[in-house]
Design a protein around this motif. Structure first.
Motif, PDB file in Angstrom:
ATOM      1  N   ASP A   1      21.043  23.076  91.435  1.00  0.00           N
ATOM      2  CA  ASP A   1      19.615  22.270  91.507  1.00  0.00           C
ATOM      3  C   ASP A   1      19.635  21.194  92.697  1.00  0.00           C
ATOM      4  O   ASP A   1      18.723  21.009  93.327  1.00  0.00           O
ATOM      5  N   GLU A   2      20.785  20.318  92.890  1.00  0.00           N
ATOM      6  CA  GLU A   2      20.765  19.599  93.884  1.00  0.00           C
ATOM      7  C   GLU A   2      20.699  20.060  95.202  1.00  0.00           C
ATOM      8  O   GLU A   2      19.961  19.599  96.060  1.00  0.00           O
ATOM      9  N   LEU A   3      21.227  21.109  95.348  1.00  0.00           N
ATOM     10  CA  LEU A   3      21.083  21.785  96.795  1.00  0.00           C
ATOM     11  C   LEU A   3      19.771  22.227  96.947  1.00  0.00           C
ATOM     12  O   LEU A   3      19.325  22.228  97.946  1.00  0.00           O
ATOM     13  N   ILE A   4      19.082  22.992  95.990  1.00  0.00           N
ATOM     14  CA  ILE A   4      17.538  23.386  96.173  1.00  0.00           C
ATOM     15  C   ILE A   4      16.899  22.245  96.643  1.00  0.00           C
ATOM     16  O   ILE A   4      16.002  22.433  97.336  1.00  0.00           O
ATOM     17  N   LYS A   5      16.837  21.206  96.081  1.00  0.00           N
ATOM     18  CA  LYS A   5      16.214  19.875  96.214  1.00  0.00           C
ATOM     19  C   LYS A   5      16.655  19.454  97.413  1.00  0.00           C
ATOM     20  O   LYS A   5      15.602  18.941  98.552  1.00  0.00           O
ATOM     21  N   LEU A   6      17.879  19.383  97.965  1.00  0.00           N
ATOM     22  CA  LEU A   6      18.083  18.926  99.385  1.00  0.00           C
ATOM     23  C   LEU A   6      17.275  19.900 100.400  1.00  0.00           C
ATOM     24  O   LEU A   6      17.025  19.474 101.373  1.00  0.00           O
ATOM     25  N   VAL A   7      17.642  21.158 100.208  1.00  0.00           N
ATOM     26  CA  VAL A   7      16.980  22.079 101.290  1.00  0.00           C
ATOM     27  C   VAL A   7      15.480  21.970 101.178  1.00  0.00           C
ATOM     28  O   VAL A   7      15.029  22.210 102.251  1.00  0.00           O
ATOM     29  N   ASP A   8      14.853  21.903 100.103  1.00  0.00           N
ATOM     30  CA  ASP A   8      13.355  21.860  99.967  1.00  0.00           C
ATOM     31  C   ASP A   8      12.860  20.726 100.756  1.00  0.00           C
ATOM     32  O   ASP A   8      11.541  20.871 101.286  1.00  0.00           O
ATOM     33  N   ARG A   9      13.512  19.539 101.044  1.00  0.00           N
ATOM     34  CA  ARG A   9      12.952  18.830 101.954  1.00  0.00           C
ATOM     35  C   ARG A   9      12.828  18.930 103.468  1.00  0.00           C
ATOM     36  O   ARG A   9      12.202  18.413 104.138  1.00  0.00           O
ATOM     37  N   ALA A  10      13.478  20.342 103.733  1.00  0.00           N
ATOM     38  CA  ALA A  10      13.336  20.761 105.086  1.00  0.00           C
ATOM     39  C   ALA A  10      11.876  21.645 105.426  1.00  0.00           C
ATOM     40  O   ALA A  10      11.738  21.813 106.470  1.00  0.00           O
ATOM     41  N   PHE A  11      11.259  21.740 104.285  1.00  0.00           N
ATOM     42  CA  PHE A  11      10.126  22.752 104.192  1.00  0.00           C
ATOM     43  C   PHE A  11       8.753  21.836 104.543  1.00  0.00           C
ATOM     44  O   PHE A  11       8.589  20.682 104.057  1.00  0.00           O
TER      45      PHE A  11
END
Length: 98
Positions: free
Chosen positions: A88-98
């Motif tokens: 979940d933490e990694l998904i949130k981290l990557v979501d910020r790039a979209f």
């Protein structure tokens, strides 16, 4: 085979995780990367870099801790975090790039 630079230069976000392959974390990170691929599909590049062998990238990106997670977009580093992360933490981290 694509180079690291060509992958981060693509028009989609990239997540590079710098690891030390001999560490116990390497297996857990492999499974996290697979889960991230399932979640994001073709919308993201995910790369595991064994910094114990790739000293050039380790130096270029000033890697001091393992694992280090770096999100790139259009060849530019957007953010980085170090240490253990949940899916979940990694998904949130990557979501910020979209």
């Amino acid at each position: 085979m694509k180079t690291f630079q060509s992958r981060i230069d693509e028009g989609i976000p990239s997540l590079a995780v710098f690891i030390h392959a001999a560490s116990q974390d390497a297996v857990e990170i492999k499974y996290l990367a697979e889960d991230l691929r399932k979640h994001f599909g073709e919308r993201i590049n995910i790369m595991r870099v064994d910094a114990s062998y790739d000293h050039r990238l380790k130096k270029q990106y000033d890697i001091k801790a393992y694992p280090t997670w770096i999100v790139f977009k259009d060849g530019q580093e957007l953010m980085r975090e170090s240490g253990h992360k949940t899916l979940d933490e990694l998904i949130k981290l990557v979501d910020r790039a979209f």
